[in-house]
Design a protein around this motif. Structure first.
Motif, PDB file in Angstrom:
ATOM      1  N   GLY A  63      65.211  62.278 -48.819  1.00  0.00           N
ATOM      2  CA  GLY A  63      64.163  63.187 -47.908  1.00  0.00           C
ATOM      3  C   GLY A  63      64.213  62.762 -46.410  1.00  0.00           C
ATOM      4  O   GLY A  63      64.146  63.497 -45.362  1.00  0.00           O
ATOM      5  N   THR A  88      50.401  61.551 -43.105  1.00  0.00           N
ATOM      6  CA  THR A  88      51.414  61.983 -43.926  1.00  0.00           C
ATOM      7  C   THR A  88      52.183  60.628 -44.221  1.00  0.00           C
ATOM      8  O   THR A  88      51.917  59.459 -43.701  1.00  0.00           O
ATOM      9  N   TYR A  89      53.186  60.912 -45.127  1.00  0.00           N
ATOM     10  CA  TYR A  89      54.216  59.605 -45.315  1.00  0.00           C
ATOM     11  C   TYR A  89      54.806  59.342 -44.004  1.00  0.00           C
ATOM     12  O   TYR A  89      55.252  60.033 -43.165  1.00  0.00           O
ATOM     13  N   GLN A 169      57.449  67.047 -50.722  1.00  0.00           N
ATOM     14  CA  GLN A 169      56.406  67.220 -51.852  1.00  0.00           C
ATOM     15  C   GLN A 169      56.224  68.650 -52.444  1.00  0.00           C
ATOM     16  O   GLN A 169      55.537  68.801 -53.386  1.00  0.00           O
ATOM     17  N   SER A 190      62.993  66.282 -50.662  1.00  0.00           N
ATOM     18  CA  SER A 190      63.432  65.155 -51.044  1.00  0.00           C
ATOM     19  C   SER A 190      63.328  65.165 -52.568  1.00  0.00           C
ATOM     20  O   SER A 190      62.663  65.830 -53.499  1.00  0.00           O
ATOM     21  N   PHE A 192      63.548  62.177 -54.618  1.00  0.00           N
ATOM     22  CA  PHE A 192      63.181  60.889 -54.960  1.00  0.00           C
ATOM     23  C   PHE A 192      62.426  61.252 -56.414  1.00  0.00           C
ATOM     24  O   PHE A 192      62.006  62.197 -56.637  1.00  0.00           O
ATOM     25  N   GLY A 203      67.851  61.338 -53.163  1.00  0.00           N
ATOM     26  CA  GLY A 203      68.501  62.452 -52.907  1.00  0.00           C
ATOM     27  C   GLY A 203      67.787  63.421 -51.969  1.00  0.00           C
ATOM     28  O   GLY A 203      66.236  63.337 -52.041  1.00  0.00           O
TER      29      GLY A 203
HETATM   30  C1  LIG Z   1      58.805  61.253 -49.821  1.00  0.00           C
HETATM   31  C2  LIG Z   1      58.513  61.849 -48.666  1.00  0.00           C
HETATM   32  C3  LIG Z   1      59.488  61.927 -47.454  1.00  0.00           C
HETATM   33  C4  LIG Z   1      60.753  60.952 -47.717  1.00  0.00           C
HETATM   34  O1  LIG Z   1      61.738  61.140 -48.784  1.00  0.00           O
HETATM   35  P1  LIG Z   1      62.499  60.356 -49.248  1.00  0.00           P
HETATM   36  O2  LIG Z   1      63.582  60.859 -50.291  1.00  0.00           O
HETATM   37  O3  LIG Z   1      61.773  59.273 -50.014  1.00  0.00           O
HETATM   38  O4  LIG Z   1      63.586  59.626 -48.144  1.00  0.00           O
HETATM   39  C5  LIG Z   1      59.386  62.498 -46.387  1.00  0.00           C
HETATM   40  N1  LIG Z   1      58.162  63.082 -46.185  1.00  0.00           N
HETATM   41  C6  LIG Z   1      57.064  63.441 -46.984  1.00  0.00           C
HETATM   42  C7  LIG Z   1      55.906  64.006 -46.769  1.00  0.00           C
HETATM   43  C8  LIG Z   1      57.319  62.523 -48.324  1.00  0.00           C
HETATM   44  O5  LIG Z   1      56.461  62.637 -49.259  1.00  0.00           O
END
Ligand SMILES: *Cc1c(COP(=O)(O)O)cnc(C)c1O
Length: 380
Positions: A63, A88-89, A169, A190, A192, A203
């Motif tokens: 992601g 956010t992440y 998400q 993503s 994950f 992925g």
């Molecule tokens: C999980 C996530 C990502 C990153 O995804 P990865 O596959 O872990 O690199 C980006 N943005 C948000 C909001 C996420 O929750």
């Protein structure tokens, strides 16, 4: 009555359901041996395209790389600014900062957890005041709920900006019958393992209706390789951003049961909304919006989150905190420009949010146990 231990995410239960077909799919890849860009990768991209209705799908390594590659295709770089939510992440602002551009952190809505679209104009002024060229915005579908695209997209169009949807998400969510993957200029998701649709490693995928952007993405994914020239002709700066064939094979199997899983999450979310004490601000779908319910996130009563968390933990109910700090309080991000309320909602949420188990394999008894424990805590 005792119930089975509750898992926060239950990938074992999912394996009991489709483990055998996944094992067969993996064996097929081991036998043909095309581990990089094997036939399952193109098959998955086609399946994701059909599922979302997007014009083009480019699978990729995560992601985070989906966000980064999208911004690269859009030509974001030094001197540019990109708006993103303060709550956010880390991967969201990271993708902007990695390219030498400046993230502008904007406050979020207390109820939807999405960015407050009425602050976009102010963010634009902040970019101008800082001598930065505003290029676009990353809208995050936090916890699975599509952002306020009906406001953000027209605003971006008026201002000549792009909208990149961070749908890490929210794969599978819809609004007005339209699927995530078709809002905005590009969408990054993503796979994950703990995301709504997850593989057995890292992925991701990018969705766009713009064939030029899709062609650039394909090139960027393979070190900027020319689409027309020879194998060692390089047209642009790229990276190694490919999805493994094995992960594509796994995702193809999981996509087959995804609608079923999504409906179970949606039913459970509705149950939480109906039965949980309102003081928790339990979220729900509204109007034509259907969240993917990556997380079901409530808000603990003032200052009582640690107590609530251990109360639930004592009763065998695992919880998680997404996210304990807003970006503007992170060492790495605190010096970037921001547009926040005097008492930022992002800060209030960081100290009150609590995510509950909402995976598709929770039994009725387990769901009831979670609801009863939460409602009982309110009486303590
Ligand atoms: C999980 C996530 C990502 C990153 O995804 P990865 O596959 O872990 O690199 C980006 N943005 C948000 C909001 C996420 O929750």
């Amino acid at each position: 009555m005792t119930t089975e231990p509750i898992q926060f995410v239950d990938l074992k239960a999912q394996r009991q359901c489709i483990g055998a077909s996944i094992d067969t799919a993996i064996r097929t890849v081991l036998e043909h041996g095309q581990y990089i860009m094997g036939p399952e990768v193109a098959a998955l991209e086609k399946a994701l395209k059909d599922y979302t209705g997007a014009g083009a799908v480019v699978s990729c390594s995560s992601g985070t790389d989906a966000l980064l590659m999208s911004l690269m295709a859009l030509g974001v770089g030094k001197g540019d600014a990109v708006i993103c939510p303060d709550f956010t992440y880390t991967a969201t602002p990271e993708s902007i900062a990695l390219l030498g551009a400046t993230p502008i952190l904007v406050d979020v809505d207390r109820k939807t957890y999405n960015v407050q679209s009425n602050l976009l104009d102010e963010a634009k002024s902040v970019a101008a005041a800082g001598g930065l060229r505003l290029r676009g915005t990353i809208a995050v579908d936090l916890f699975g709920r599509p952002a306020d695209y009906e406001t953000i997209v027209p605003w971006a169009n008026e201002n000549g900006l792009f909208v990149l949807a961070d749908a890490a998400q929210s794969f599978g969510a819809t609004k007005g019958g339209q699927s995530v993957g078709t809002f905005g200029t590009m969408t990054a998701t993503s796979f994950f393992p703990a995301k709504p649709l997850g593989c057995y490693g890292d992925g991701g995928a990018i969705f766009t209706d713009d064939p030029e952007l899709a062609a650039k993405l394909t090139s960027i994914r393979s070190h900027g390789k020319s689409q027309t020239g020879g194998k060692y002709d390089i047209d642009r700066i790229g990276l190694n951003g490919r999805l493994d064939t094995l992960q594509a094979a796994i995702l193809l199997e999981k996509l087959g049961i995804y609608d079923n899983e999504k409906r179970r999450r949606q039913t459970l979310a509705q149950r939480f909304f109906n039965e949980l004490n309102n003081a928790y601000c339990p979220p729900s779908d509204s109007g034509s919006l259907r969240s993917a319910w990556a997380q079901y996130t409530i808000q603990a009563p003032d200052g009582r989150r640690p107590e609530l968390r251990s109360y639930l933990d004592d009763r065998g109910i695992p919880t998680a905190i997404y996210y304990p700090k807003p970006l503007h309080k992170q060492k790495a991000y605190k010096n970037f420009p921001k547009v926040l309320a005097e008492d930022p909602f992002s800060s209030a949420l960081a100290s009150s949010v609590l995510s509950l188990p909402i995976h598709p394999y929770l039994s009725d008894a387990q769901q009831l146990k979670i609801i009863e424990a939460l409602n009982a805590f309110m009486l303590t």
